[in-house]
Motif scaffolding. Structure first.
Motif, PDB file in Angstrom:
ATOM      1  N   ARG A 154       0.915  -1.115   0.157  1.00 19.19           N
ATOM      2  CA  ARG A 154      -0.027  -0.142  -0.006  1.00 19.19           C
ATOM      3  C   ARG A 154       0.948   1.443   0.040  1.00 19.19           C
ATOM      4  NH1 ARG A 154      -2.789  -1.822   5.418  1.00 19.19           N
ATOM      5  NH2 ARG A 154      -2.791  -3.623   4.127  1.00 19.19           N
ATOM      6  N   GLU A 176       3.222   2.711   2.272  1.00 21.66           N
ATOM      7  CA  GLU A 176       3.062   3.647   3.513  1.00 21.66           C
ATOM      8  C   GLU A 176       4.431   4.526   3.296  1.00 21.66           C
ATOM      9  OE1 GLU A 176       1.386   3.837   5.945  1.00 21.66           O
ATOM     10  OE2 GLU A 176      -0.030   2.354   5.592  1.00 21.66           O
ATOM     11  N   ARG A 227       2.709  14.038   3.847  1.00 25.02           N
ATOM     12  CA  ARG A 227       2.090  14.441   4.605  1.00 25.02           C
ATOM     13  C   ARG A 227       2.922  15.126   5.849  1.00 25.02           C
ATOM     14  NH1 ARG A 227      -0.597  10.779   2.253  1.00 25.02           N
ATOM     15  NH2 ARG A 227      -2.800  10.694   2.362  1.00 25.02           N
ATOM     16  N   THR A 241       0.064  14.687  10.694  1.00 24.42           N
ATOM     17  CA  THR A 241      -0.697  14.060   9.884  1.00 24.42           C
ATOM     18  C   THR A 241      -0.387  12.647   9.653  1.00 24.42           C
ATOM     19  OG1 THR A 241       0.019  15.304   7.988  1.00 24.42           O
ATOM     20  CG2 THR A 241      -2.091  15.992   9.290  1.00 24.42           C
ATOM     21  N   ASN A 242       1.125  12.403   9.708  1.00 21.20           N
ATOM     22  CA  ASN A 242       1.254  10.839   9.316  1.00 21.20           C
ATOM     23  C   ASN A 242       1.050   9.925  10.271  1.00 21.20           C
ATOM     24  OD1 ASN A 242       2.922  10.691   6.770  1.00 21.20           O
ATOM     25  ND2 ASN A 242       4.577  11.586   7.510  1.00 21.20           N
ATOM     26  N   HIS A 259      -1.933   7.180   9.787  1.00 22.00           N
ATOM     27  CA  HIS A 259      -1.801   6.180   8.715  1.00 22.00           C
ATOM     28  C   HIS A 259      -0.515   5.349   8.785  1.00 22.00           C
ATOM     29  CE1 HIS A 259       1.193   7.513   5.646  1.00 22.00           C
ATOM     30  NE2 HIS A 259       0.938   8.437   6.111  1.00 22.00           N
ATOM     31  N   ARG A 309      -1.185   1.906  10.365  1.00 23.37           N
ATOM     32  CA  ARG A 309      -1.969   0.859   9.539  1.00 23.37           C
ATOM     33  C   ARG A 309      -1.108  -0.453   9.395  1.00 23.37           C
ATOM     34  NH1 ARG A 309      -5.530   4.203  11.207  1.00 23.37           N
ATOM     35  NH2 ARG A 309      -7.525   3.621  10.195  1.00 23.37           N
ATOM     36  N   SER A 327      -1.019  -1.105  16.875  1.00 26.73           N
ATOM     37  CA  SER A 327      -0.727   0.070  16.494  1.00 26.73           C
ATOM     38  C   SER A 327       0.005   0.976  17.353  1.00 26.73           C
ATOM     39  CB  SER A 327      -2.145   0.653  16.129  1.00 26.73           C
ATOM     40  OG  SER A 327      -2.854   0.882  17.470  1.00 26.73           O
ATOM     41  N   THR A 382      -7.264   0.677  15.826  1.00 30.31           N
ATOM     42  CA  THR A 382      -6.480   1.724  15.236  1.00 30.31           C
ATOM     43  C   THR A 382      -6.394   2.954  16.173  1.00 30.31           C
ATOM     44  OG1 THR A 382      -7.880   2.290  13.932  1.00 30.31           O
ATOM     45  CG2 THR A 382      -6.157   1.065  13.041  1.00 30.31           C
TER      46      THR A 382
END
Lengths: 378, 201
Positions: free
Chosen positions: A56, A58, A65, A69-70, A73, A76, A82, A161
């Protein structure tokens, strides 16, 4: 037999007796990962793990970002763990942004990290149980981990999460009366998991399927650079919480569980012993934690970095050493984020453990590596 | 520090006061960094490397528990062998590739650690080297090549495969330079290069 051919070369051998078999993805034996094995009769003669399936990006996304803001995600890849998977990134971002973390926040982080380690390990134990045909060991851990998930839900508001760790501390303070509830739940949890020994770890069927299968010697464990429970099951005393403590782990008394056998049994028992140790750590942390104070340094939504820098931070997660390498060029976004994850590192040992084993032992060897497919694939 | 800069932003948002004081802290922070004492143990390790290789290695930074060494691609294999045999670092934690289009180079960074030597348990040695970067890469068939450290540190095997796939750096001497994570029909640029833009950005 110690120096085995690399998997790619091994697969090029052609022999009419040998059959190539794709195990997975989405197979009971492998989870969402493909393992290409070649078998001669019942025995595995070559193995080529193929972790790529749900990639995905990452690391690429993290370049778009900013440091705050990182956070939601980057956790994930391992949703059940998490807090830990985010931990090294948060430590690195703190160094790059130059933030001091309040003392109470460090203890809250340690408690959350240990709770998450147990939540992850219980999930893994449930999978390990069901792949060995042990239905009780699927249902008990799946039920008992709810206790700790409820605790984490009280802390962060989310069940899996959490996005609870942020650069500068944690998002929210612990709820009122949390210490008492946590202590009670953890004490019950510890009593409960100790019962697993009788039903699972002393079970003759489990022992016959895991003893002396997939033996990883101490030399090879060091050479392959494996980490976490796989390393400690091979007799190497190395736990980052003790050897290179971060946050407040140096103020807690932690026992490192080490076993010498290096077989599937030792690898599956170490995480369980670690959960009991986690309960001890949580109790110590609850006792030593400052009763009041801030849990978060003041931070702007788009904080400024101190200029070009590189950081490498690592923490001990449920699976092993998690590292995060952050390159900053002074902009609000990281220039590069690289996650060094234990599943990816432990995978290197897999071909060498499987070669010479019976195909029927593959689930017991493969799952004893404490492998989380999505983490290796990031 | 953070509380000082936070206060005007919270109180005086409509007046746009926070803009003028912003550039001030930058030079101040740089001037403060210079007189920091280097940690002795880490300095000893980096001195050993400089003593052995002289100008061939460049010490990027010496911090507590971390040492950064940079070397050219001709010397990286010798330096790695010295690090393993004489400094007793025994495994690689990670292999990272970083793209620097401005310098026309791709950097490969090895983070090395030690399980056997107890004095090194905290330490991470960062060995970095750079390969030339091509604007139109043909992974494996252009000048973006580096010697593989697979025969020195066995643990870099999957890491180097990942860097080859994600940044197109071919490792000479790696026994198994194949694709690892991406889809089988991937025919675009290596995705972690800076000129590969993600959709919608």
């Amino acid at each position: 037999m110690t120096d085995i051919m690399p998997p790619g070369l091994a697969l090029k051998k052609v022999d009419e007796r040998i059959m190539t078999l794709n195990v997975g993805p989405q197979h009971p034996g492998s989870g969402h990962m493909r393992i290409v094995v070649q078998i001669d009769g019942d025995y595995i003669v070559a193995c080529d793990p193929d972790p790529g399936y749900v990639h995905r990006g990452e690391e690429k996304m993290a370049e778009y970002r900013n440091y705050i803001t990182n956070v939601p995600h980057l956790e994930r890849p391992v949703i059940h763990d998490s807090c830990n998977v985010l931990y090294p990134y948060v430590l690195g971002a703190e160094e790059i942004l130059g933030i001091e973390v309040p003392e109470r926040a460090k203890y809250v982080r340690v408690i959350c990290s240990e709770l998450n380690r147990c939540i992850y390990t219980m999930y893994w134990l449930a999978i390990y149980g069901i792949f060995l045909g042990h239905s009780t060991m699927f249902m008990w851990p799946a039920g008992d981990r709810e206790l700790l998930i409820d605790l984490m839900e009280k802390v962060s508001g989310a069940r899996v999460t959490h996005a609870h760790f942020i650069p500068g501390g944690v998002r929210n303070d612990l709820p009122a009366n949390f210490e008492d509830v946590c202590l009670r739940q953890v004490n019950y949890f510890e009593k409960r998991i100790k019962e697993y020994a009788a039903v699972f770890y002393d079970n003759p069927i489990l022992i016959s399927r895991t003893r002396d299968t997939g033996v990883l010697s101490r030399e090879n464990a060091i050479r392959y650079g494996v980490t976490g429970s796989v390393l400690r099951a091979s007799g190497v005393d190395y736990d980052l919480r003790v050897k290179a403590p971060y946050d407040v782990y140096d103020e807690l008394d932690i026992h490192t569980n080490v076993m010498k056998e290096g077989d599937s049994y030792a690898r599956s028992r170490i995480p369980w012993l670690d959960m009991i140790e986690s309960c001890n750590i949580i109790r110590q942390a609850l006792q030593k934690m400052p009763k009041s104070g801030s849990v978060r340094a003041k931070l702007k939504p788009n904080p400024k970095t101190k200029g070009p820098a590189t950081v490498y931070k690592r923490v001990e997660s449920g699976r092993g050493s998690l590292g995060c390498y952050i390159v900053s060029d002074g902009k609000p976004e990281p220039y590069r984020v690289k996650m060094s994850v234990p599943s990816f590192r432990n995978l290197l040992a897999l071909p060498n453990l499987l070669i010479g084993e019976k195909l029927g032992n593959m689930p017991s060897v493969y799952w004893s590596l404490n492998y989380w497919p999505v983490e290796a694939d990031r | 520090m953070s509380s000082e800069s936070e206060k005007p932003a919270a109180e005086a948002k409509p007046e746009e006061k926070p803009t003028p004081p912003k550039p001030a802290p930058k030079p101040a922070a740089k001037a403060e960094e210079k007189p920091v004492e280097l940690p002795a143990f880490e300095k000893g390790i980096s001195d050993k490397l400089v003593e052995k290789f002289g100008d061939k290695v460049e010490v990027n930074f010496v911090k507590e528990d971390r040492i950064g060494i940079k070397t050219s691609r001709e010397n990286v294999h010798d330096v790695a062998q010295f690090i393993r045999d004489d400094l007793h670092y025994d495994h690689a934690e990670s292999v990272s590739g970083v793209d620097f289009p401005a310098d026309n180079e791709i950097e490969v960074v090895y983070h090395l650690g030690s399980y056997t030597e107890s004095s090194l348990a905290k330490q991470i040695l960062t060995l970095s080297t750079r390969a030339p970067r091509e604007t139109n890469p043909i992974p494996g068939q252009d000048s973006t090549k580096l010697p593989s450290l697979r025969d020195v540190f066995y643990s870099v095997e999957f890491g180097e495969r990942e860097v080859f796939e994600m940044l197109g750096v071919f490792f000479d001497g790696h026994p198994d330079n194949r694709r690892l994570l991406l889809p089988e029909d991937w025919a675009d640029l290596p995705p972690l290069r800076k000129d590969f833009a993600i959709k919608g950005r």
